[in-house]
Design a protein around this motif. Structure first.
Motif, PDB file in Angstrom:
ATOM      1  N   LEU A 116       5.350   8.564  20.421  1.00 22.35           N
ATOM      2  CA  LEU A 116       5.618   8.216  19.030  1.00 22.35           C
ATOM      3  C   LEU A 116       4.764   7.044  18.562  1.00 22.35           C
ATOM      4  N   ALA A 117       4.325   6.218  19.499  1.00 25.99           N
ATOM      5  CA  ALA A 117       3.509   5.059  19.142  1.00 25.99           C
ATOM      6  C   ALA A 117       2.119   5.446  18.652  1.00 25.99           C
ATOM      7  N   SER A 118       1.748   6.716  18.767  1.00 28.66           N
ATOM      8  CA  SER A 118       0.444   7.163  18.268  1.00 28.66           C
ATOM      9  C   SER A 118       0.511   7.712  16.848  1.00 28.66           C
ATOM     10  N   LEU A 119       1.702   7.712  16.238  1.00 23.53           N
ATOM     11  CA  LEU A 119       1.847   8.240  14.884  1.00 23.53           C
ATOM     12  C   LEU A 119       1.156   7.314  13.876  1.00 23.53           C
ATOM     13  N   PRO A 120       0.790   7.835  12.712  1.00 19.55           N
ATOM     14  CA  PRO A 120      -0.007   7.049  11.756  1.00 19.55           C
ATOM     15  C   PRO A 120       0.634   5.752  11.282  1.00 19.55           C
ATOM     16  N   TRP A 121       1.957   5.675  11.268  1.00 16.71           N
ATOM     17  CA  TRP A 121       2.613   4.470  10.757  1.00 16.71           C
ATOM     18  C   TRP A 121       2.892   3.438  11.835  1.00 16.71           C
ATOM     19  N   ALA A 122       2.638   3.785  13.098  1.00 22.55           N
ATOM     20  CA  ALA A 122       3.007   2.912  14.206  1.00 22.55           C
ATOM     21  C   ALA A 122       1.974   1.801  14.412  1.00 22.55           C
ATOM     22  N   GLY A 123       2.460   0.581  14.566  1.00 22.88           N
ATOM     23  CA  GLY A 123       1.602  -0.537  14.887  1.00 22.88           C
ATOM     24  C   GLY A 123       0.816  -1.114  13.728  1.00 22.88           C
ATOM     25  N   ARG A 124       1.040  -0.624  12.515  1.00 22.25           N
ATOM     26  CA  ARG A 124       0.269  -1.098  11.371  1.00 22.25           C
ATOM     27  C   ARG A 124       1.080  -2.111  10.555  1.00 22.25           C
ATOM     28  N   THR A 125       0.379  -2.902   9.773  1.00 19.26           N
ATOM     29  CA  THR A 125       1.009  -3.878   8.887  1.00 19.26           C
ATOM     30  C   THR A 125       0.350  -3.785   7.515  1.00 19.26           C
ATOM     31  N   SER A 126       1.140  -3.615   6.488  1.00 17.93           N
ATOM     32  CA  SER A 126       0.611  -3.645   5.124  1.00 17.93           C
ATOM     33  C   SER A 126       0.317  -5.087   4.744  1.00 17.93           C
ATOM     34  N   ARG A 127      -0.731  -5.287   3.965  1.00 23.76           N
ATOM     35  CA  ARG A 127      -1.016  -6.652   3.532  1.00 23.76           C
ATOM     36  C   ARG A 127       0.051  -7.131   2.557  1.00 23.76           C
ATOM     37  N   ASP A 128       0.200  -8.427   2.460  1.00 26.81           N
ATOM     38  CA  ASP A 128       1.212  -9.011   1.579  1.00 26.81           C
ATOM     39  C   ASP A 128       0.920  -8.697   0.116  1.00 26.81           C
ATOM     40  N   TRP A 129       2.000  -8.673  -0.669  1.00 26.23           N
ATOM     41  CA  TRP A 129       1.861  -8.586  -2.107  1.00 26.23           C
ATOM     42  C   TRP A 129       1.226  -9.876  -2.638  1.00 26.23           C
ATOM     43  N   GLU A 130       0.674  -9.776  -3.820  1.00 27.36           N
ATOM     44  CA  GLU A 130       0.069 -10.942  -4.468  1.00 27.36           C
ATOM     45  C   GLU A 130       1.130 -11.997  -4.772  1.00 27.36           C
ATOM     46  N   PRO A 131       0.735 -13.257  -4.868  1.00 27.61           N
ATOM     47  CA  PRO A 131       1.681 -14.297  -5.294  1.00 27.61           C
ATOM     48  C   PRO A 131       2.064 -14.104  -6.761  1.00 27.61           C
ATOM     49  N   GLU A 132       3.163 -14.734  -7.145  1.00 25.29           N
ATOM     50  CA  GLU A 132       3.560 -14.688  -8.551  1.00 25.29           C
ATOM     51  C   GLU A 132       2.637 -15.593  -9.377  1.00 25.29           C
ATOM     52  N   ASP A 149       0.805  -1.228   0.000  1.00 30.52           N
ATOM     53  CA  ASP A 149       0.000   0.000   0.000  1.00 30.52           C
ATOM     54  C   ASP A 149       0.835   1.273   0.000  1.00 30.52           C
ATOM     55  N   TRP A 150       2.140   1.158  -0.288  1.00 32.54           N
ATOM     56  CA  TRP A 150       3.025   2.328  -0.355  1.00 32.54           C
ATOM     57  C   TRP A 150       3.070   3.082   0.989  1.00 32.54           C
ATOM     58  N   PHE A 151       2.890   2.385   2.107  1.00 26.89           N
ATOM     59  CA  PHE A 151       2.798   3.038   3.406  1.00 26.89           C
ATOM     60  C   PHE A 151       3.796   2.380   4.358  1.00 26.89           C
ATOM     61  N   PRO A 152       4.849   3.085   4.785  1.00 24.78           N
ATOM     62  CA  PRO A 152       5.825   2.505   5.706  1.00 24.78           C
ATOM     63  C   PRO A 152       5.193   2.113   7.040  1.00 24.78           C
ATOM     64  N   SER A 153       5.868   1.208   7.741  1.00 24.72           N
ATOM     65  CA  SER A 153       5.357   0.712   9.017  1.00 24.72           C
ATOM     66  C   SER A 153       6.460   0.685  10.065  1.00 24.72           C
ATOM     67  N   VAL A 154       6.054   0.888  11.313  1.00 27.33           N
ATOM     68  CA  VAL A 154       6.918   0.704  12.483  1.00 27.33           C
ATOM     69  C   VAL A 154       6.082  -0.042  13.516  1.00 27.33           C
ATOM     70  N   ARG A 155       6.549  -1.203  13.937  1.00 28.63           N
ATOM     71  CA  ARG A 155       5.730  -1.974  14.873  1.00 28.63           C
ATOM     72  C   ARG A 155       6.598  -2.845  15.776  1.00 28.63           C
ATOM     73  N   HIS A 156       6.048  -3.159  16.943  1.00 34.89           N
ATOM     74  CA  HIS A 156       6.722  -4.003  17.920  1.00 34.89           C
ATOM     75  C   HIS A 156       5.672  -4.790  18.683  1.00 34.89           C
ATOM     76  N   ASP A 157       5.841  -6.093  18.721  1.00 40.87           N
ATOM     77  CA  ASP A 157       4.925  -6.981  19.427  1.00 40.87           C
ATOM     78  C   ASP A 157       5.559  -7.347  20.770  1.00 40.87           C
ATOM     79  N   ARG A 158       4.981  -6.869  21.852  1.00 40.66           N
ATOM     80  CA  ARG A 158       5.577  -7.108  23.166  1.00 40.66           C
ATOM     81  C   ARG A 158       5.512  -8.581  23.559  1.00 40.66           C
ATOM     82  N   HIS A 159       4.563  -9.312  23.005  1.00 40.92           N
ATOM     83  CA  HIS A 159       4.436 -10.734  23.355  1.00 40.92           C
ATOM     84  C   HIS A 159       5.544 -11.560  22.704  1.00 40.92           C
ATOM     85  N   THR A 160       5.767 -11.355  21.416  1.00 37.31           N
ATOM     86  CA  THR A 160       6.777 -12.146  20.706  1.00 37.31           C
ATOM     87  C   THR A 160       8.157 -11.502  20.734  1.00 37.31           C
ATOM     88  N   GLY A 161       8.200 -10.205  21.024  1.00 34.76           N
ATOM     89  CA  GLY A 161       9.464  -9.479  20.987  1.00 34.76           C
ATOM     90  C   GLY A 161       9.910  -9.087  19.594  1.00 34.76           C
TER      91      GLY A 161
END
Length: 464
Positions: free
Chosen positions: A408-424, A362-374
């Motif tokens: 900083l965790a409230s910024l628009p890119w924080a905690g989000r995940t872009s969906r995967d690209w389509e398969p080949e 989606d052309w949208f950078p991400s920054v994320r951290h999962d406290r459970h998995t590290g």
């Protein structure tokens, strides 16, 4: 013809690697290791994360695992724009967290440009940082219409002339003697840098603070609380994946990021009589407002380093040194640069190189951290990663330490995940179709002077 690039060590990767001291790889990992934070990737994202972790808490144990050497990838080969540009529009950011969060994000990016220069100075990193701003030139009526719309949009979001201003043709020439300029825009929130000097300097800076960097060490498996390499496993409370365009080479992440190649070329050092006609006295970075991105800067040693898109995406997200050079694209870049500055006709081009950058679905950078998995991740900068990665590293450090006074965790890119690209083969067809679309749109706009409906529809479909 471009002379053959140096073939020893890492010097031949780019102009930037060719103009720093010889690179001696740090020792590889040869045993198991236990730390608080393991970072995979010694580029900007990984090193800024390490920097902000250890400056906030000198006792934290950090190890960086790098397949090649610090700055081998995009961090050492890019166009040298430390800019506040962001791939997702303010409108798109606001859709994530609201208008105030989008505006705050843009202000933080503005501040981060100057922060990079300030930290480089404090750490003794001579990365040739000159904040001369960014000039976007309109060279046909369609580009001029787009520039006017972009400046007007910034006004609607509360950004004034001090941040983003419209230029007429005469004002453009005060910055640079670009041919056929009808107008343009200027923002001061961009610096020209020597990218390899910055990334190599960051590596030295974190090492001085106790961070261990293991180069020539492949991360064969990256998962919760551990990084497995051929000669040892790093166990950690937190694991940061900071591999950007190389993310598809990590097991299980083939479709997370599309590695798109961007190529560059550079002239010989130019004589003063040419610079008198070209301008760029303050090392203002420059581009025109075409759809298929181009970018240029005046280097400290008097060259023009110039790059752009147009190289193909390679099937199954393959990355290879074989893709770093493409004579068709490099020839087109040289031709475009001479079109922008006709006085360059006949000058010698001494370097041609390239590398991959990371593009999320989606052309949208991400920054994320999962406290459970590290597990943590930052990236997907779509080529706008020099300053953006510095803010990402600061944000990841706050998330990992669970100490976020600036929210900083409230910024628009924080905690989000872009969906995967389509398969080949859908991914191959789609990505290369976009490149063809933008090439066609630019040709149409040059010919007719009217904005491309197809390109506008594409950006609208992305929510931009």
């Amino acid at each position: 013809m471009i002379p053959a690039m140096p073939s020893t060590g890492y010097r031949g990767l780019s102009l930037w690697h060719d103009t720093i001291d010889d690179i001696e790889p740090r020792p590889s990992l040869d045993r198991d290791l236990e730390v608080d934070v393991a970072i995979v990737g010694a580029g900007y994202t990984g090193l800024w994360t390490a920097y902000h972790l250890v400056t906030a808490d000198p006792s934290i144990r950090v190890a960086v695992i790098e397949k090649e050497v610090a700055g081998y990838g995009a961090s050492g080969r890019n166009g040298g724009w430390c800019s506040a540009l962001f791939p997702a529009s303010l409108r798109r950011m606001a859709a994530e967290r609201g208008r105030d969060a989008a505006v705050r994000m843009q202000h933080l990016l503005h501040d981060t440009v100057a922060d990079v220069g300030r930290i480089a100075t404090a750490e003794g990193i001579d990365c040739h940082f000159d904040q001369g701003g960014y000039l976007s030139v309109a060279r046909n009526p369609a580009q001029l219409e787009r520039v006017r719309e972009e400046v007007a949009e910034h006004r609607e979001w509360g950004f004034g002339e001090a941040d983003h201003r419209l230029l007429d043709a005469h004002e453009v020439t005060a910055f640079a003697g670009v041919s056929d300029a009808l107008g343009g825009s200027f923002t001061p929130h961009c610096a020209a840098i020597h990218p390899a000097r910055l990334v190599r300097g960051l590596a030295d800076a974190v090492e001085r603070r106790g961070v261990v960097i293991h180069e020539r060490t492949m991360a064969a498996d990256v998962r919760s609380h551990r990084v497995v390499t051929p000669h040892g496993t790093v166990r950690a409370d937190h694991v940061v994946l900071a591999t950007e365009g190389y993310t598809p080479t990590v097991a299980g992440r083939r479709r997370a990021i599309a590695p798109i190649y961007s190529l560059m070329t550079a002239t010989e050092p130019l004589p003063e009589h040419l610079w008198a006609q070209i301008g760029l006295d303050k090392r203002t970075t420059f581009a025109d407002n075409r759809h298929l991105t181009i970018y240029g800067q005046r280097t400290r040693d008097g060259r023009i380093a110039f790059g752009g898109r147009g190289a193909p995406y390679h099937y199954a997200s393959k990355v290879s040194p074989l893709y770093d050079r493409d004579e068709r694209v490099h020839a087109a870049l040289r031709r475009i640069l001479v079109e922008l500055f006709p006085v360059l006709d006949g000058v010698t081009f001494t370097h041609a190189w390239g590398g991959n950058l990371g593009v999320p679905r989606d052309w949208f950078p991400s920054v994320r951290h999962d406290r459970h998995t590290g597990l943590a991740f930052a990236g997907g900068y779509v080529g706008d990663g020099v300053a953006t990665s510095a803010l990402a590293g600061r944000t990841l450090a706050a998330m990992i330490r669970d100490d976020d006074p600036d929210d900083l965790a409230s910024l628009p890119w924080a905690g989000r995940t872009s969906r995967d690209w389509e398969p080949e083969p859908l991914r191959w067809l789609g990505v290369n179709a976009v490149t063809a679309l933008m090439t066609s749109a630019d040709w149409s706009e040059r010919r007719t002077g009217r904005p491309s409906r197809a390109a506008s529809a594409f950006w609208a479909a992305l929510g931009q």
